[in-house]
Design a protein around this motif. Structure first.
Motif, PDB file in Angstrom:
ATOM      1  N   VAL A 228     -17.718   0.125   0.649  1.00  0.00           N
ATOM      2  CA  VAL A 228     -17.290   1.492   0.952  1.00  0.00           C
ATOM      3  C   VAL A 228     -16.259   1.463   2.073  1.00  0.00           C
ATOM      4  N   ASP A 229     -15.166   2.163   1.857  1.00  0.00           N
ATOM      5  CA  ASP A 229     -14.106   2.338   2.853  1.00  0.00           C
ATOM      6  C   ASP A 229     -14.185   3.784   3.335  1.00  0.00           C
ATOM      7  N   LEU A 230     -14.802   3.973   4.510  1.00  0.00           N
ATOM      8  CA  LEU A 230     -15.014   5.317   5.056  1.00  0.00           C
ATOM      9  C   LEU A 230     -13.858   5.645   6.004  1.00  0.00           C
ATOM     10  N   CYS A 231     -13.462   6.926   6.051  1.00  0.00           N
ATOM     11  CA  CYS A 231     -12.235   7.304   6.777  1.00  0.00           C
ATOM     12  C   CYS A 231     -11.087   6.475   6.218  1.00  0.00           C
ATOM     13  N   CYS A 232     -10.937   6.497   4.910  1.00  0.00           N
ATOM     14  CA  CYS A 232     -10.118   5.504   4.202  1.00  0.00           C
ATOM     15  C   CYS A 232      -8.620   5.677   4.393  1.00  0.00           C
ATOM     16  N   GLY A 233      -8.147   6.874   4.741  1.00  0.00           N
ATOM     17  CA  GLY A 233      -6.701   7.050   4.821  1.00  0.00           C
ATOM     18  C   GLY A 233      -6.042   6.672   3.510  1.00  0.00           C
ATOM     19  N   SER A 234      -5.110   5.745   3.561  1.00  0.00           N
ATOM     20  CA  SER A 234      -4.397   5.310   2.356  1.00  0.00           C
ATOM     21  C   SER A 234      -5.246   4.466   1.420  1.00  0.00           C
ATOM     22  N   GLY A 235      -6.423   4.032   1.881  1.00  0.00           N
ATOM     23  CA  GLY A 235      -7.264   3.154   1.067  1.00  0.00           C
ATOM     24  C   GLY A 235      -6.922   1.686   1.221  1.00  0.00           C
TER      25      GLY A 235
ATOM     26  N   GLU B  68       6.183   7.928  16.439  1.00  0.00           N
ATOM     27  CA  GLU B  68       5.974   7.722  15.002  1.00  0.00           C
ATOM     28  C   GLU B  68       4.567   8.118  14.588  1.00  0.00           C
ATOM     29  N   ALA B  69       3.586   7.842  15.434  1.00  0.00           N
ATOM     30  CA  ALA B  69       2.210   8.246  15.145  1.00  0.00           C
ATOM     31  C   ALA B  69       1.972   9.694  15.530  1.00  0.00           C
ATOM     32  N   ARG B  70       2.376  10.044  16.744  1.00  0.00           N
ATOM     33  CA  ARG B  70       2.094  11.380  17.287  1.00  0.00           C
ATOM     34  C   ARG B  70       2.715  12.483  16.438  1.00  0.00           C
ATOM     35  N   ASP B  71       3.917  12.255  15.956  1.00  0.00           N
ATOM     36  CA  ASP B  71       4.659  13.315  15.268  1.00  0.00           C
ATOM     37  C   ASP B  71       4.542  13.282  13.751  1.00  0.00           C
ATOM     38  N   HIS B  72       4.071  12.162  13.192  1.00  0.00           N
ATOM     39  CA  HIS B  72       4.141  12.027  11.737  1.00  0.00           C
ATOM     40  C   HIS B  72       2.818  11.691  11.069  1.00  0.00           C
ATOM     41  N   GLU B  73       1.762  11.465  11.855  1.00  0.00           N
ATOM     42  CA  GLU B  73       0.474  11.146  11.244  1.00  0.00           C
ATOM     43  C   GLU B  73      -0.523  12.260  11.540  1.00  0.00           C
ATOM     44  N   PRO B  74      -1.466  12.487  10.627  1.00  0.00           N
ATOM     45  CA  PRO B  74      -2.404  13.607  10.806  1.00  0.00           C
ATOM     46  C   PRO B  74      -3.302  13.399  12.017  1.00  0.00           C
TER      47      PRO B  74
ATOM     48  N   VAL C  20      -4.996  14.938   1.366  1.00  0.00           N
ATOM     49  CA  VAL C  20      -3.750  14.186   1.207  1.00  0.00           C
ATOM     50  C   VAL C  20      -4.039  12.685   1.208  1.00  0.00           C
ATOM     51  N   ALA C  21      -4.906  12.253   2.111  1.00  0.00           N
ATOM     52  CA  ALA C  21      -5.301  10.846   2.150  1.00  0.00           C
ATOM     53  C   ALA C  21      -6.033  10.444   0.877  1.00  0.00           C
ATOM     54  N   VAL C  22      -6.898  11.309   0.400  1.00  0.00           N
ATOM     55  CA  VAL C  22      -7.655  11.013  -0.822  1.00  0.00           C
ATOM     56  C   VAL C  22      -6.711  10.807  -2.003  1.00  0.00           C
ATOM     57  N   ARG C  23      -5.715  11.663  -2.117  1.00  0.00           N
ATOM     58  CA  ARG C  23      -4.742  11.523  -3.209  1.00  0.00           C
ATOM     59  C   ARG C  23      -3.996  10.193  -3.110  1.00  0.00           C
TER      60      ARG C  23
ATOM     61  N   ILE D  69       0.844  -1.181   0.000  1.00  0.00           N
ATOM     62  CA  ILE D  69       0.000   0.000   0.000  1.00  0.00           C
ATOM     63  C   ILE D  69       0.886   1.240   0.000  1.00  0.00           C
ATOM     64  N   ALA D  70       0.750   2.062  -1.024  1.00  0.00           N
ATOM     65  CA  ALA D  70       1.545   3.285  -1.096  1.00  0.00           C
ATOM     66  C   ALA D  70       1.150   4.233   0.023  1.00  0.00           C
ATOM     67  N   VAL D  71       2.145   4.780   0.705  1.00  0.00           N
ATOM     68  CA  VAL D  71       1.907   5.786   1.739  1.00  0.00           C
ATOM     69  C   VAL D  71       2.860   6.944   1.507  1.00  0.00           C
ATOM     70  N   GLU D  72       2.506   8.093   2.039  1.00  0.00           N
ATOM     71  CA  GLU D  72       3.332   9.288   1.882  1.00  0.00           C
ATOM     72  C   GLU D  72       3.211  10.134   3.147  1.00  0.00           C
ATOM     73  N   PRO D  73       4.135  11.060   3.346  1.00  0.00           N
ATOM     74  CA  PRO D  73       4.068  11.898   4.538  1.00  0.00           C
ATOM     75  C   PRO D  73       2.704  12.580   4.674  1.00  0.00           C
ATOM     76  N   GLY D  74       2.180  12.580   5.904  1.00  0.00           N
ATOM     77  CA  GLY D  74       0.887  13.193   6.149  1.00  0.00           C
ATOM     78  C   GLY D  74      -0.282  12.244   6.023  1.00  0.00           C
ATOM     79  N   VAL D  75      -0.004  10.945   5.790  1.00  0.00           N
ATOM     80  CA  VAL D  75      -1.068   9.951   5.654  1.00  0.00           C
ATOM     81  C   VAL D  75      -0.929   8.915   6.763  1.00  0.00           C
ATOM     82  N   PHE D  76      -2.045   8.507   7.323  1.00  0.00           N
ATOM     83  CA  PHE D  76      -2.075   7.464   8.352  1.00  0.00           C
ATOM     84  C   PHE D  76      -1.535   6.162   7.773  1.00  0.00           C
TER      85      PHE D  76
END
Length: 249
Positions: free
Chosen positions: A87-94, A171-177, A117-120, A56-63
């Motif tokens: 339906v994937d609601l609150c999908c984050g990275s999908g 890692e979560a607190r400082d790097h995830e939305p 950012v998550a949608v992209r 699963i592709a992830v990028e900065p600013g995505v859960f």
């Protein structure tokens, strides 16, 4: 590898192998090691997270999808093996939607998140599955034509109580939305909204699934039941995963 060990990475050897495999050049590898040693999550360093056998592709600013959430997908597949509208609601990275579509076969897949950012990012992960990704607040993001048609509604909602955000790993607190983590005073604000709105969107016999914690599970079950769903709690002790499952009438 020495730099990763010195930074406290428990699985330094494994992480070094992943970084070397992802880096196009030695200079890029050195830069990636530096970012990892500075505390950037490994998944954001290499650009992907493993989830039910998919990258699963992830990028900065995505859960970053968690392995425990694989249990939610497994429960959905067991509950609705013949689902055709997902339906994937609150999908984050999908990640959840992509894994469900891969497990079910040919489905109509929709995902939604309030964070652009998550949608992209999600669009990258569901494109090869024919998925559509929408931007907006919960059900407001979804096409009206989905009302009464959804067989599986997976909602990996934020469920960390506001006052406990500061206790999360760095890692979560400082790097995830924060919007992907903060579930309000008791962590269940978003879950309650999803439970209340779900019955109008589910197909007859359709199911809603949401991840929660052991401590929050009784209140989460009550929210599903109060919305008129036939509710049960599924637990994986091995993965410390708790999933509330509600079936529509």
């Amino acid at each position: 590898m020495a730099a990763l060990r010195a930074a406290g990475c428990v699985f330094a050897e494994d992480e070094a192998e992943l970084i070397l495999a992802a880096a196009p050049t030695p200079d890029a590898a050195a830069s990636m090691v530096e970012r990892r040693a500075a505390g950037l999550p490994l998944e954001l360093v290499v650009g992907w997270a493993g989830f039910l056998g998919r990258r699963i592709a992830v990028e900065p600013g995505v859960f970053v999808p968690r392995r425990r959430t694989e249990f939610l997908v497994e429960q959905a597949l067991a509950q609705a093996p013949g689902a055709t509208v997902v339906v994937d609601l609150c999908c984050g990275s999908g990640a959840v939607g992509a894994a469900l579509a891969a497990g079910l076969g040919e489905v109509e897949l929709h995902a939604a998140d309030i964070d652009p950012v998550a949608v992209r990012c999600a669009r990258r992960n569901v494109a090869d599955l024919g998925g559509q990704v929408h931007t907006g607040d919960l059900f407001e993001a979804l096409p009206g034509g989905l009302r009464g048609r959804i067989d599986v509604l997976a909602a990996n909602v934020p469920y960390v109580p506001t006052g406990e955000i500061g206790l999360l790993p760095a890692e979560a607190r400082d790097h995830e939305p924060r919007v992907a983590l903060d579930g309000g005073a008791d962590g269940l604000d978003v879950l309650r909204r999803v439970a209340a709105g779900a019955p109008g969107w589910l197909a007859p016999g359709g199911c809603l699934l949401a991840e929660t914690s052991r401590r929050q599970a009784p209140a989460a079950v009550a929210a599903f039941t109060g919305a008129g769903l036939r509710t049960r709690l599924a637990v994986s002790e091995e993965r410390c995963a708790h999933v509330v499952i509600g079936v529509g009438q």
